[in-house]
Write an enzyme that holds these catalytic residues in place. Structure first.
Site, PDB file in Angstrom:
ATOM      1  N   HIS A  15       0.864  -1.191   0.000  1.00 55.21           N
ATOM      2  CA  HIS A  15       0.000   0.000   0.000  1.00 55.21           C
ATOM      3  C   HIS A  15       0.900   1.240   0.000  1.00 55.21           C
ATOM      4  CE1 HIS A  15      -3.964   1.938   1.389  1.00 55.21           C
ATOM      5  NE2 HIS A  15      -3.128   2.930   1.084  1.00 55.21           N
ATOM      6  N   HIS A  17       1.503   5.281  -1.721  1.00 56.92           N
ATOM      7  CA  HIS A  17       1.115   6.416  -2.559  1.00 56.92           C
ATOM      8  C   HIS A  17       2.389   6.991  -3.170  1.00 56.92           C
ATOM      9  CE1 HIS A  17      -3.077   6.485  -1.168  1.00 56.92           C
ATOM     10  NE2 HIS A  17      -2.551   5.992  -0.062  1.00 56.92           N
ATOM     11  N   LYS A  97      -9.038  -0.621  -6.336  1.00 59.81           N
ATOM     12  CA  LYS A  97      -9.157   0.002  -5.011  1.00 59.81           C
ATOM     13  C   LYS A  97     -10.506   0.690  -4.869  1.00 59.81           C
ATOM     14  CE  LYS A  97      -7.712   1.757  -1.026  1.00 59.81           C
ATOM     15  NZ  LYS A  97      -6.652   2.677  -0.689  1.00 59.81           N
ATOM     16  N   HIS A 134     -10.599   0.857   1.171  1.00 61.65           N
ATOM     17  CA  HIS A 134     -10.448   1.848   2.246  1.00 61.65           C
ATOM     18  C   HIS A 134     -11.721   1.728   3.072  1.00 61.65           C
ATOM     19  CE1 HIS A 134      -9.036   5.777   3.976  1.00 61.65           C
ATOM     20  NE2 HIS A 134     -10.246   5.644   4.465  1.00 61.65           N
ATOM     21  N   HIS A 169      -5.089  -0.819   5.857  1.00 60.35           N
ATOM     22  CA  HIS A 169      -4.616  -0.008   6.993  1.00 60.35           C
ATOM     23  C   HIS A 169      -5.532  -0.057   8.227  1.00 60.35           C
ATOM     24  CE1 HIS A 169      -7.338   2.707   4.898  1.00 60.35           C
ATOM     25  NE2 HIS A 169      -6.442   3.056   3.995  1.00 60.35           N
ATOM     26  N   ASP A 242       1.168   2.468   3.591  1.00 53.61           N
ATOM     27  CA  ASP A 242       0.305   3.634   3.373  1.00 53.61           C
ATOM     28  C   ASP A 242       1.094   4.936   3.495  1.00 53.61           C
ATOM     29  OD1 ASP A 242      -1.937   5.000   2.628  1.00 53.61           O
ATOM     30  OD2 ASP A 242      -2.917   4.925   4.578  1.00 53.61           O
TER      31      ASP A 242
END
Ligand code: DOR
Ligand code: ZN
Length: 338
Positions: A15, A17, A97, A134, A169, A242
């Site tokens: 995970h 970004h 996602k 999420h 997460h 994350d």
């Protein structure tokens, strides 16, 4: 003095970004220093939601980091149909996602009800793509948004029994317990910040925008449940950082977006948690094996070397402030090879 030293199979980050343009170039080296492969989140502007955007984004990442393998995901849009899935898989996606509309950064155009995407979920199940979620109900109070999302995950798991699902997460003891009790098709990623920090590290003293993320970091009992799950040896709990950098200026703007830049300290924090809980020997499975097995990917062949030596987390990396900026840490990555 070097007190200890360990060599691990090179980790996966399930995970991450990676951002775009100058931000990507500024932040990705903090991950590639220790990470061989990562599942790249698609909540860019515009979103990574078509085969051509998947290909272009992967190219951008590969150009910036030739020694790093991006695993691509697409962002699920409410209008998507099952017909689009095979082309996304051909473009290299291993996952889609799901962002509930309004749940977090760049999720305004997310999905308001899973009823909107039943056909898409069937096709993902058929084509073997992983559903990453999420898991927060955006309309609920901030501290219970994850807990109220648990029944949605349970419902998806029942309706699509062959669909592999990752509850991303985890931040609450309730979600940890729920995932442990769910079928083997459901797994969860755990982050360095949710296993090491509490809400006091965000708003207990002066407000720390660099520790503000979604889902927000919660109570000591939640942190302890996340850490216990990480060291449990249950293969359905695996590492996803994350790491979600936002420029310092944006974090200080009075309109701070959620996201913690944990990549510069991620392995150090995980090693400290595992060491504290007497489970350093289980760290490699958590960061380098369980995620790859859930995603049915070969294990990485490279290594990372860590040593136990006091160091200080950086105050800033190229205009981005990391998790635990300036704090003293014990374990440090010294080399990634192969
Ligand atoms: O804190 C977060 N930041 N949570 C997310 O889900 C998104 C992320 C981001 O992109 O900044
Ligand atoms: Zn994220």
């Amino acid at each position: 003095m070097i007190a200890a030293h360990m060599v691990l199979r090179a980790p996966d980050d399930f995970h991450l970004h990676v951002r775009q343009g100058a931000d990507l170039k500024a932040c990705l080296p903090s991950s590639t220093a220790w990470c061989a492969r990562a599942l790249v989140m698609p909540n860019t502007l515009p979103p990574v939601s078509t085969p051509s955007r998947v290909r272009a984004y992967r190219e951008e990442i590969r150009k910036a980091a030739p020694d790093f393998q991006p695993l691509m995901s697409f962002k699920i849009m409410p209008s998507m149909t099952g017909d689009e899935v095979s082309a996304l898989k051909d473009a290299g996606c291993v996952a889609g996602k799901l962002y509930p509309a309004g749940a977090t950064t760049n999720a305004q155009d997310g999905v308001s009800s899973i009823d909107q995407i039943q056909d898409l979920l069937s096709a993902m199940e058929e084509w073997g793509l992983v559903l990453c979620v999420h898991g927060e109900q955006p309309e609920d109070p901030i501290l219970t948004r994850e807990i109220s999302y648990i029944p949605v995950i349970e419902k998806i798991a029942v309706h699509y029994p062959r669909l592999r699902i990752v509850f991303e997460h985890l931040s609450t003891k309730e979600a940890v317990q729920a995932v442990a009790a769910m079928p083997s098709t459901v797994a969860a990623t755990l982050t360095p910040h949710h296993m090491a920090l509490t809400i006091d590290d965000v708003i207990g003293g002066n407000m720390n925008p660099y520790h503000f993320c979604k889902p927000v970091i919660k109570q000591p009992s939640d942190r302890d449940a996340v850490a216990a799950a990480a060291v449990s040896g249950n293969p359905r709990f695996f590492f996803g950082s994350d790491s979600a950098p936002h420029p310092k200026a944006s974090k200080l703007s009075g309109n701070a977006l959620p996201g913690i830049f944990c990549a510069p300290v991620a392995m150090s924090v995980v090693a400290e948690v595992f060491e504290r809980l007497g489970a350093l020997d289980k760290m490699e499975d958590f960061v380098s094996r369980f995620g790859a097995e859930f995603y049915t990917l070969p294990l990485n062949s490279g290594t990372v070397e860590m040593e136990k030596t006091p160091w200080q987390a950086p105050d800033e990396v190229n205009g981005f402030v990391p998790m635990l900026a300036g704090a003293g840490l014990r374990w440090r990555v010294i080399r990634r090879a192969g």
